[in-house]
Write an enzyme that holds these catalytic residues in place. Structure first.
Site, mmCIF file in Angstrom:
data_model
loop_
_atom_site.group_PDB
_atom_site.id
_atom_site.type_symbol
_atom_site.label_atom_id
_atom_site.label_comp_id
_atom_site.label_asym_id
_atom_site.label_seq_id
_atom_site.Cartn_x
_atom_site.Cartn_y
_atom_site.Cartn_z
ATOM 1 N N ARG A 20 51.866 -25.424 102.658
ATOM 2 C CA ARG A 20 51.423 -25.518 101.256
ATOM 3 C C ARG A 20 50.016 -24.949 101.081
ATOM 4 O O ARG A 20 49.836 -23.860 100.557
ATOM 5 C CB ARG A 20 51.509 -26.989 100.783
ATOM 6 C CG ARG A 20 51.615 -27.160 99.273
ATOM 7 C CD ARG A 20 50.340 -26.975 98.515
ATOM 8 N NE ARG A 20 49.240 -27.776 98.980
ATOM 9 C CZ ARG A 20 47.964 -27.601 98.627
ATOM 10 N NH1 ARG A 20 47.623 -26.653 97.791
ATOM 11 N NH2 ARG A 20 47.035 -28.382 99.112
ATOM 12 N N ASP A 21 49.006 -25.661 101.555
ATOM 13 C CA ASP A 21 47.619 -25.227 101.416
ATOM 14 C C ASP A 21 47.416 -23.874 102.094
ATOM 15 O O ASP A 21 46.732 -22.990 101.563
ATOM 16 C CB ASP A 21 46.702 -26.292 102.057
ATOM 17 C CG ASP A 21 45.232 -26.092 101.735
ATOM 18 O OD1 ASP A 21 44.421 -26.926 102.158
ATOM 19 O OD2 ASP A 21 44.882 -25.099 101.079
ATOM 20 N N HIS A 212 39.908 -33.390 105.803
ATOM 21 C CA HIS A 212 40.569 -32.096 105.567
ATOM 22 C C HIS A 212 39.452 -31.064 105.605
ATOM 23 O O HIS A 212 38.854 -30.755 104.576
ATOM 24 C CB HIS A 212 41.248 -32.159 104.192
ATOM 25 C CG HIS A 212 42.016 -30.939 103.836
ATOM 26 N ND1 HIS A 212 43.391 -30.919 103.745
ATOM 27 C CD2 HIS A 212 41.633 -29.668 103.517
ATOM 28 C CE1 HIS A 212 43.808 -29.710 103.383
ATOM 29 N NE2 HIS A 212 42.756 -28.939 103.240
ATOM 30 N N HIS A 214 37.566 -27.447 106.227
ATOM 31 C CA HIS A 214 37.741 -26.000 106.254
ATOM 32 C C HIS A 214 36.754 -25.409 107.243
ATOM 33 O O HIS A 214 35.654 -25.935 107.440
ATOM 34 C CB HIS A 214 37.556 -25.430 104.847
ATOM 35 C CG HIS A 214 38.804 -25.547 104.028
ATOM 36 N ND1 HIS A 214 39.017 -24.850 102.867
ATOM 37 C CD2 HIS A 214 39.927 -26.281 104.213
ATOM 38 C CE1 HIS A 214 40.216 -25.143 102.379
ATOM 39 N NE2 HIS A 214 40.776 -26.018 103.169
ATOM 40 N N CYS A 245 39.680 -18.585 102.248
ATOM 41 C CA CYS A 245 38.882 -19.340 101.286
ATOM 42 C C CYS A 245 38.839 -18.558 99.981
ATOM 43 O O CYS A 245 38.364 -17.429 99.958
ATOM 44 C CB CYS A 245 37.463 -19.524 101.818
ATOM 45 S SG CYS A 245 36.423 -20.442 100.673
ATOM 46 N N ASN A 254 41.294 -23.091 106.094
ATOM 47 C CA ASN A 254 41.746 -24.251 106.872
ATOM 48 C C ASN A 254 41.430 -24.114 108.360
ATOM 49 O O ASN A 254 41.446 -23.026 108.914
ATOM 50 C CB ASN A 254 43.257 -24.394 106.738
ATOM 51 C CG ASN A 254 43.664 -24.936 105.389
ATOM 52 O OD1 ASN A 254 43.248 -26.014 105.017
ATOM 53 N ND2 ASN A 254 44.464 -24.166 104.664
#
Lengths: 307, 309
Positions: A20-21, A212, A214, A245, A254
């Site tokens: 997803r992300d 979470h 990055h 990003c 990520n």
């Protein structure tokens, strides 16, 4: 695996957000069958949670336009959760109709980010999520809450830890079982991570927190280490470090699941995940996307010929 | 960048960290393209303007073995040597040491290893024999009042032997320290270490070498460098090696990265409120310069992120 280093959690739950992300932030639109194959491969790695897709309008997020097909097309392995994003009640109903059994809502600790991202204030977004959590409660559907910009905002710059705590508390008290604190632009460092967690931990039990991170500034693993040293036991990551990003062109996003697992293995922390299998899934999706992996572990392992 | 007093007061981290810049030597040595002498000199001169206190300039090894460092004398004589900055050079043996001193070197480094096989493959002798060679260098250095830094390679793993025992690392470190090296830089040569193995290794080494004399030299081949450095800092280590733009791939894993990027390290230290004296922007500019000269992309994520092209 090394004997477990003292003071750290014995087990860490990895939440895989690549499909997803990760894919959402990749330029190339990925065919539905590739998405399904990726998720199926990830289901066999031991990952306990795989974020599958997003029930947002395809106008906003074309990459996720095939959310129904993906949800219906994947193999559902017992013991694995397949949460999906639902920005509002409409998305929630659509997700349930497609077979979702867990959903996520995305708040932010920054007003500007909230306005730019979802066109409303934090307060207005919370009201929308409340509709989702109310419906979800009635149907026994667990809801995960995300707080973006926990360590910095692309528009506002610095974000105050108390604001992160305030938004987290709102999401938690409306019924989110877990709050994932996102360093959306990767600007955080172990210093700011510690301060932010100290503020949030006053309002939310540790067991309900996730990070979470990055890796845009290369700080992700150091930040994750800091979080787990403080007792956080849930970490989000993305296979092959998928997802750039959107706020820093050409920069990474990520943190790579492979690199996180490598670190946790070295610390003697159990994740239940087979690193080798994740690397293979990463290799599959990178080949399909025609791109190089963002995982250093995968890079090093492939060049060593250990894969 | 201001020091955050809250972070410093927490007591968990050193207040100051000395960053040892190894880009011009370790970095360039592991880059494929041979870099012209004027570019090397300009790189070092730019680094000298960033606030870095230690810049490893070159290596006095035979150009037969390391063609990239063939211009060691010209580089040593060509750079601006700013007061307060140290420009150590590698000297594998007495001959290299003498050439280095003749060329104006005021500090030298010697490279040992915690792995017998690695030593055999790398410099064609046993650890014991290598220490005998270094003894000659240390003796001459002592007489000339030249400080010597000792490196120990393979402290968290070896490309040939695999696992390396912390006891062996301690043994070699202790030898180098008692022979007269003022500082021992512990190198995770293939970047396989994790915070777990870093902590274990340092715990053992710190029984034999005072933490004030220890440095860590982490490679980012498996993305673990900053996390490993963080743990080292938590244990009291206050000297960290890094390479501008993350120059220098890994000779043991083709295409994989090597040295940790100085920019990314400084970014983390700034965020922790730890004083380094280094100007991150000037450092990034230096990285941009050398990457452009090498026609390659930076390995520094901070640099990549800050480039809003």
């Amino acid at each position: 695996q090394e004997p477990q280093a003292s003071g750290l959690p014995e087990y860490i739950k990895i939440v895989e957000v690549g499909p997803r992300d990760g894919l959402q932030n990749e330029k190339v639109i990925v065919p539905t069958d590739i998405k399904i194959e990726l998720i199926n491969q990830l289901s066999k790695t031991g990952l306990p949670a795989i974020e599958v897709t997003s029930f947002v309008s395809s106008k906003w997020v074309p990459q996720m336009a095939d959310h129904k097909e993906v949800m219906r097309g994947i193999e559902r392995h017992p013991g694995v959760q397949y949460p999906v994003l639902t920005p509002n009640l409409q998305g929630f109903h659509s997700a349930i109709a497609a077979g979702a059994t867990e959903v996520s809502v995305f708040g932010a600790a920054s007003e500007s980010f909230s306005k730019m991202n979802i066109n409303c204030s934090i307060e207005e977004s919370i009201e929308k999520f409340e509709e989702v959590t109310k419906s979800a409660r009635n149907m026994n559907i667990p809801v995960r809450g995300y707080v973006s910009c926990a360590l910095g905002c692309p528009y506002e710059g610095n974000v105050v830890p108390d604001k992160v705590a305030e938004v987290s508390k709102r999401l938690y008290s409306m019924g989110c079982y877990e709050i994932s604190l996102g360093d959306t632009i990767g600007v955080g460092t172990p210093g700011s991570m510690k301060k932010m967690l100290e503020a949030v931990m006053k309002e939310i039990p540790l067991s309900a927190l996730a990070v979470h991170c990055h890796d845009t500034y290369g700080q992700a693993l150091a930040n994750i280490l800091t979080a787990i040293q403080m007792g956080v036991a849930v970490v989000d990551s993305s296979v092959a470090g998928l997802g750039g990003c959107p706020y820093a062109k050409g920069a990474t996003g990520n943190v790579a699941t492979e690199d996180v697992i490598y670190m946790l293995n070295g610390l003697g922390i159990n994740t239940g995940v087979n690193l080798y299998a994740v690397m293979e899934a990463g290799n599959f999706i990178c080949t399909a996307l025609n791109k190089k992996t963002n995982s250093k572990v995968a890079q090093a392992s492939f060049s060593n010929g250990t894969i | 960048r201001q020091v955050s007093s809250a972070a410093a007061a927490a007591g968990a981290y050193p207040k100051r960290v000395k960053v040892v810049e190894v880009g011009p030597r370790d970095g360039l040595q592991n880059e494929k393209n041979v870099v012209p002498t004027p570019v090397k000199i300009n790189l070092i001169n730019m680094l000298s303007e960033t606030g870095l206190q230690v810049i490893e300039a070159t290596s006095f090894v035979s150009p037969k073995w390391v063609p990239q460092m063939a211009d060691h004398t010209e580089v040593m004589q060509g750079i601006n040597k700013l007061p307060g900055i140290s420009y150590p050079v590698l000297t594998p043996n007495l001959r290299g040491f003498q050439a280095a001193v003749a060329a104006g070197a005021k500090e030298v480094s010697i490279f040992g290893a915690a792995s017998e096989l690695f030593t055999q493959k790398n410099i064609n002798c046993s650890i014991e024999e290598s220490l005998e060679r270094f003894e000659e260098v240390l003796k001459a250095a002592r007489e000339a009042s030249i400080p010597v830094r000792g490196y120990v390679s393979c402290v968290l793993g070896c490309p040939y032997e695999g696992k390396i025992s912390a006891a062996k690392v301690a043994e070699v470190s202790k030898k180098l320290y008692s022979m007269g090296c003022y500082e021992i830089s512990l190198g995770d040569t293939i970047g396989v270490g994790t915070p777990g193995s870093m902590k274990e290794m340092l715990t053992v080494v710190m029984k034999d070498v005072p933490v004030g004399a220890l440095a860590v030299h982490c490679h980012d081949t498996y993305g673990q460098a900053l996390a490993n450095i963080l743990v080292a800092l938590q244990m009291g280590v206050s000297v960290v090696d890094a390479s501008v733009a993350g120059l220098g791939g890994c000779p043991y894993a083709q295409g994989a990265s090597g040295n940790v990027a100085t920019e990314d390290l400084v970014y983390m230290l700034n965020g922790l409120g730890i004083h380094t004296g280094v100007d991150l922007q000037k450092l990034m500019d230096t990285g941009t310069f050398i990457c452009s000269a090498l026609n390659r992309k930076t390995n520094s994520k901070v640099s990549q992120a800050s480039c809003r092209l």
